[in-house]
Enzyme design. Structure first.
Site, PDB file in Angstrom:
ATOM      1  N   ILE A 288     -23.819  -0.361   1.476  1.00 47.25           N
ATOM      2  CA  ILE A 288     -22.801  -0.059   0.622  1.00 47.25           C
ATOM      3  C   ILE A 288     -21.637  -0.769   0.247  1.00 47.25           C
ATOM      4  O   ILE A 288     -20.843  -0.504   1.546  1.00 47.25           O
ATOM      5  CB  ILE A 288     -22.690   1.847   0.722  1.00 47.25           C
ATOM      6  CG1 ILE A 288     -23.950   2.365   0.574  1.00 47.25           C
ATOM      7  CG2 ILE A 288     -21.600   2.050  -0.295  1.00 47.25           C
ATOM      8  CD1 ILE A 288     -23.898   3.783   0.869  1.00 47.25           C
ATOM      9  N   GLU A 290     -18.690  -0.662   0.044  1.00 49.54           N
ATOM     10  CA  GLU A 290     -17.462   0.406  -0.244  1.00 49.54           C
ATOM     11  C   GLU A 290     -16.265  -0.294  -0.319  1.00 49.54           C
ATOM     12  O   GLU A 290     -14.958   0.201  -0.698  1.00 49.54           O
ATOM     13  CB  GLU A 290     -17.403   1.566   0.593  1.00 49.54           C
ATOM     14  CG  GLU A 290     -16.953   1.161   2.148  1.00 49.54           C
ATOM     15  CD  GLU A 290     -18.180   0.372   2.916  1.00 49.54           C
ATOM     16  OE1 GLU A 290     -17.770  -0.268   3.893  1.00 49.54           O
ATOM     17  OE2 GLU A 290     -19.135   0.736   2.454  1.00 49.54           O
ATOM     18  N   ASP A 332       7.653 -20.548 -27.097  1.00 48.94           N
ATOM     19  CA  ASP A 332       8.998 -21.014 -27.856  1.00 48.94           C
ATOM     20  C   ASP A 332       9.250 -22.515 -27.522  1.00 48.94           C
ATOM     21  O   ASP A 332       8.629 -22.999 -26.305  1.00 48.94           O
ATOM     22  CB  ASP A 332      10.061 -20.266 -26.970  1.00 48.94           C
ATOM     23  CG  ASP A 332      10.177 -18.856 -27.470  1.00 48.94           C
ATOM     24  OD1 ASP A 332      10.078 -18.445 -28.756  1.00 48.94           O
ATOM     25  OD2 ASP A 332      10.472 -17.883 -26.650  1.00 48.94           O
ATOM     26  N   ASP A 619      12.028 -14.079 -24.608  1.00 48.44           N
ATOM     27  CA  ASP A 619      13.418 -14.371 -23.904  1.00 48.44           C
ATOM     28  C   ASP A 619      14.216 -13.177 -24.251  1.00 48.44           C
ATOM     29  O   ASP A 619      14.908 -12.768 -23.532  1.00 48.44           O
ATOM     30  CB  ASP A 619      14.106 -15.540 -23.545  1.00 48.44           C
ATOM     31  CG  ASP A 619      14.476 -16.173 -25.004  1.00 48.44           C
ATOM     32  OD1 ASP A 619      14.176 -15.732 -25.948  1.00 48.44           O
ATOM     33  OD2 ASP A 619      14.866 -17.318 -24.907  1.00 48.44           O
ATOM     34  N   ASP A 623      12.054  -9.587 -28.596  1.00 44.08           N
ATOM     35  CA  ASP A 623      10.795 -10.156 -28.165  1.00 44.08           C
ATOM     36  C   ASP A 623       9.977  -9.145 -27.409  1.00 44.08           C
ATOM     37  O   ASP A 623       8.819  -9.202 -27.302  1.00 44.08           O
ATOM     38  CB  ASP A 623      11.097 -11.469 -27.251  1.00 44.08           C
ATOM     39  CG  ASP A 623      11.470 -12.754 -28.048  1.00 44.08           C
ATOM     40  OD1 ASP A 623      11.167 -12.894 -29.359  1.00 44.08           O
ATOM     41  OD2 ASP A 623      12.071 -13.425 -27.550  1.00 44.08           O
ATOM     42  N   ASP A 717     -18.927  -9.395   6.672  1.00 45.91           N
ATOM     43  CA  ASP A 717     -18.390  -9.087   5.496  1.00 45.91           C
ATOM     44  C   ASP A 717     -17.038  -9.190   5.345  1.00 45.91           C
ATOM     45  O   ASP A 717     -16.775 -10.083   4.426  1.00 45.91           O
ATOM     46  CB  ASP A 717     -18.346  -7.429   5.476  1.00 45.91           C
ATOM     47  CG  ASP A 717     -19.797  -6.889   4.494  1.00 45.91           C
ATOM     48  OD1 ASP A 717     -20.564  -7.734   4.640  1.00 45.91           O
ATOM     49  OD2 ASP A 717     -19.781  -5.713   4.346  1.00 45.91           O
TER      50      ASP A 717
END
Length: 887
Positions: A288, A290, A332, A619, A623, A717
């Site tokens: 599993i 998890e 910008d 900025d 905005d 794992d």
């Protein structure tokens, strides 16, 4: 202390500080010892022991612990107590819990580091100089500067206020910005919402500017009293983590069903009930996934730290996923696409170009320096100018002509101001002259100013402004903008009164036009290459600017943003378009000039309506709506206001367009690496399940016992999966199309590959078991039912094949192309995990505990050949893919 009941002077006296010098460094250190840091006390963390035991709060782990205890109890009642298996199972579970705790702590440290990177700052006056400091370093008595768009870092008493308005809805419930006034003294019983001479921590300056002295910090502030938490301890799960948690749950239930089926089949084949129960539960624990969301969190955090080193600070983890899907970057111009190093190069009157060292030049530049918020600091050692780049360039140009802003302000004392905003595109200041007369000075965008002027200045005389003069000035303005100059217009107006409370309409009409100032901000050298990379990656760069359309178009063409088949459009033209028209034609435009923040929101929504994933830079205070509306809001670290930063998903600490492109590349790389880790973990888990499942189906003895399954899970794992998370970004990742947000994690055949590779790993492990059992166990002990060699070979192949297989996950390209040793973390994890696995088999006391036997040279040769097979098969498949693509 009722600070609102004191005058500004009384407050300064009470706090023993001068408004001209601020606190000294020595005094700050003393006060920090007394008052502590300017932070709110964080939620108390669970103790290390509690967090360790929390790792066991998994249903399957609890079943396994119960099963281990039950196994010991039964063996004890039968008169042959078995301590070894239960103890080994508990040790492995504790090791897993320790690794889980370390991973959790590592993720927490990474996220904490990110919070520090994006922590708010404050402008404080210390030792007579303005310094930018972390707001947590503030102490009572610090003098702080308040500017439009800034967060207020602590509770403070105002000393000066200039059209100051503050939004403090989260504290007082006041829905509108509150106008503040430094000069008033209030009654002691004045309610919090009416204390207009105070500013409160966490509120925002929406207009004007001011100077204040800090009165309370940390938990003594109003926000501290009501226990509001600025920073959440818990970081919300990203959409990817949620999807993987859901996927993990589905896979977990499937694995559980298969494990129950394996247990029932074992009983039907009359295998020992407790052995089968332990094997089934251990297989469920091992199979599993998890830990998948936790590993993804670590990988995201590590990736985000890597991005921070490249000037992109991620504030919200989901932005990492979205970055890989970006199809449009709206940027910008000033400071992001350009160097933000403004230098005045041209000045112009109605007569045309003028010299800066002329009488006209002095008149124009002195007015530009007065209508200016840049701060000039001159001492014996150096001269420095701090402030917005355009304003700093104007002060510097005046200084170059011997016009010192500090000296000018003595003759023209500022008494009022109307700050610049994106709607008017103008700034106005009001000055009291030495001869007690009043003058307002206005500077800003030519387009917005020219129709407000009724006269013009020429050689010391004033003349009426007619359409002829306006046309001439328009030509001069266009000529300057065609040279990619940013143009600022300057005008003034003599006033019959002080106009301390005058409105913009009163001050910014019937003006006397002085002249035009042209300055250049050259494109950043690295941006041209970044734009080309964008195009190659299927990302369309778009320029959005408040500058003149000709200036914007000239720079956009130079950078490759504006191509022959694309167009530039102004905010005025945009305003005349309906939303339907804009959505229909949005892909035709690559430059949006003279736009307001409201236009930005429309542009974002129009692009999104066409299925685009939009990154937007910003900025200013205004905005924030566009940054919120964008899929990825990018605020500026240098010029950005705190409001913009708070609304953004990512902060560019160098304000550079190339950094956005680099962040997109990293975002794609992080997502790619997460897919690799998920691919590896799930194919490995499927291999483990199939090994047991098929063996029982074929009527073979159980190929692995409980402790062996748990050990394989422990060894294979964590380390390889995390090492895959720091795999270098593939060289051709920006030659691929953006990741479609509509595609799932397992799209493009990944699910099929996981299943096939899981079958491969399971088959190899099972083959090792069959060879060991039939070729070595049965001939050595005919009629034996204990597959010692088969189980050992299966145990070795199952873990080692997964470790070899982790190298397959690194890239779609062959290992010979990317280099076997280019991911040093994976090589190190392979060496560590292989050493642990081989030690268990070759070290006799451990081999006895794990119910295995040492292998002979021939058996090791077969084991290693089978374990290495995944590399050979996957490499062959990669070569065949290359051949088929070439065809």
């Amino acid at each position: 202390m009722n600070w609102h009941n004191l005058t500004a002077e009384e407050t300064l006296k009470e706090l023993s500080v001068s408004s001209k010098l601020g606190l000294s460094d020595g005094e700050v250190k003393k006060r920090q010892q007394t008052y502590g840091k300017n932070i709110l006390t964080a939620k108390k963390r669970k103790s290390l022991i509690l967090r360790f035991f929390a790792q066991f709060a998994d249903f399957m782990i609890l079943i396994l612990i119960f099963a281990a205890f039950l196994s010991f109890l039964v063996s004890y009642l039968e008169g042959e107590p078995d301590f070894v298996d239960p103890i080994i199972i508990l040790i492995i579970i504790c090791m897993n819990a320790t690794i889980g705790l370390m991973q959790e702590a590592r993720a927490e440290r990474a996220l904490e580091a990110l919070k520090k990177m994006s922590a708010p700052t404050a402008h404080a006056l210390r030792d007579g100089k303005i310094s930018v400091i972390n707001s947590s370093e503030l102490v009572p008595g610090d003098i702080i500067l308040l500017e439009t768009g800034g967060f207020i870092p602590a509770d403070a008493r105002l000393i000066e206020s200039h059209n100051l308005k503050v939004e403090e809805a989260s504290l007082t419930g006041e829905s509108h910005s509150v106008e503040k006034a430094a000069e008033v003294r209030l009654k002691e019983d004045t309610t919090l919402g009416d204390r207009i001479n105070l500013v409160l921590a966490t509120s925002t300056v929406t207009y004007g500017r001011g100077l204040a002295v800090v009165t309370e910090t940390g938990m003594n502030t109003q926000v501290g009293h009501i226990a509001t938490m600025i920073m959440e301890d818990d970081t919300p799960m990203t959409p990817l983590q949620k999807r993987l948690a859901k996927t993990g749950k589905v896979l977990g239930i499937s694995a559980l069903i298969i494990c129950v089926f394996i247990f029932v089949m074992g009983l039907l084949k009359q295998m020992p009930i407790f052995d089968m129960f332990m094997t089934s539960v251990s297989l469920a624990v091992a199979a599993i996934p998890e830990g998948l969301p936790a590993i993804v969190t670590i990988m995201l955090s590590l990736g985000v730290q890597r991005m921070a080193k490249k000037n992109a600070v991620i504030r919200k983890l989901p932005a990492v996923e979205t970055l890989g899907s970006a199809t449009v970057i709206c940027s910008d111009k000033t400071g992001t696409l350009t160097q933000n190093k403004m230098t005045v190069t041209d000045i112009c009157s109605l007569n045309g170009g003028e010299k800066m060292n002329s009488e006209f030049g002095s008149f124009l530049l002195s007015h530009a320096a007065l209508c200016n918020d840049a701060i000039l600091q001159i001492d014996k050692k150096s001269t420095s100018i701090s402030g917005e780049p355009t304003e700093s360039a104007l002060v510097q140009a005046a200084l170059n002509q011997g016009l010192n802003k500090l000296e000018l302000e003595k003759s023209y004392q500022r008494i009022n101001e109307i700050p610049f905003d994106s709607g008017r595109k103008l700034m106005t200041t009001v000055h009291k002259t030495a001869d007690q007369t009043y003058r307002s000075i206005t500077k800003g965008a030519f387009d917005f100013m020219i129709n407000r002027c009724t006269q013009f200045y020429n050689k010391g005389q004033l003349y009426p402004m007619t359409s002829r003069e306006k046309s001439r000035l328009n030509q001069l303005n266009n000529a300057m903008t065609e040279k990619a100059l940013r143009v600022i217009a300057v005008a003034y107006k003599n006033l019959p009164y002080s106009s301390s409370r005058a409105t913009p309409e009163e001050l910014e009409n019937n003006l006397i036009f002085i002249g035009l100032i042209g300055m250049i901000d050259p494109p950043r050298e690295e941006v041209k290459e970044a734009v080309a990379t964008c195009r190659q990656a299927g990302i369309r760069p778009v320029m959005i600017t408040g500058d003149h359309v000709l200036t914007a178009a000239a720079i956009a063409k130079e950078l490759g943003i504006l191509r022959n088949d694309e167009h530039a459009i102004t905010g005025e033209m945009l305003s005349k378009m309906s939303n339907e028209e804009l959505c229909e034609n949005i892909k035709e435009y690559s430059v949006f000039a003279r736009v307001s923040p409201e236009h930005k929101v429309r542009i974002v929504k129009a692009l999104q309506s066409q299925g685009e994933v939009v990154a937007m830079t910003g900025d200013g205070v205004n905005d924030a709506p566009a940054l919120n509306a964008a899929d990825i809001g990018c605020s500026m670290g240098i010029t950005g206001t705190d409001v913009a930063k708070n609304a953004s998903d990512m902060i560019l600490t160098d304000d550079n367009f190339a950094t956005i492109v680099s962040a997109v590349k990293e975002g794609r790389g992080i997502y790619d690496n997460i897919k690799k880790a998920v691919h590896f973990l799930l194919s490995s888990n499927i291999g483990e399940i199939l090994t047991i499942f098929v063996a029982i189906l074929l009527g073979l003895p159980t190929p692995l016992v409980a402790v062996q399954l748990l050990w394989v899970n422990l060894v294979t794992d964590s380390l390889p999966a995390i090492a895959l998370g720091v795999e270098p970004v593939e060289k051709d990742i920006m030659k691929k199309a953006p990741i479609s947000p509509k595609k799932g994690m397992f799209a493009d055949g990944l699910a099929i590959r996981i299943i096939i590779e899981g079958c491969m790993i399971g088959s190899l492990a099972l083959l090792a078991f069959i060879i060991g059992y039939h070729q070595f166990d049965i001939p050595a002990s005919p009629g034996t039912n204990t597959p010692w060699v088969g189980r050992t070979m299966c145990f070795a192949v199952l873990s080692l094949s997964q470790l070899f297989h982790s190298f397959n996950m690194r890239s779609e390209h062959s290992l010979s192309e990317i280099g076997v040793f280019s991911n040093k973390n994976l090589v190190l994890s392979f060496i560590i995990c292989t050493f642990l696995q081989v030690s268990v088999i070759t070290f006799a006391p451990l081999a006895s505990i794990f119910q295995i036997v040492p292998l002979t040279g021939k058996q090791w040769a077969i084991t290693l050949l089978l374990a290495f097979t995944p590399i050979a098969l996957v490499e062959l498949q990669k070569k065949l893919n290359i051949i088929s693509h070439k065809k």
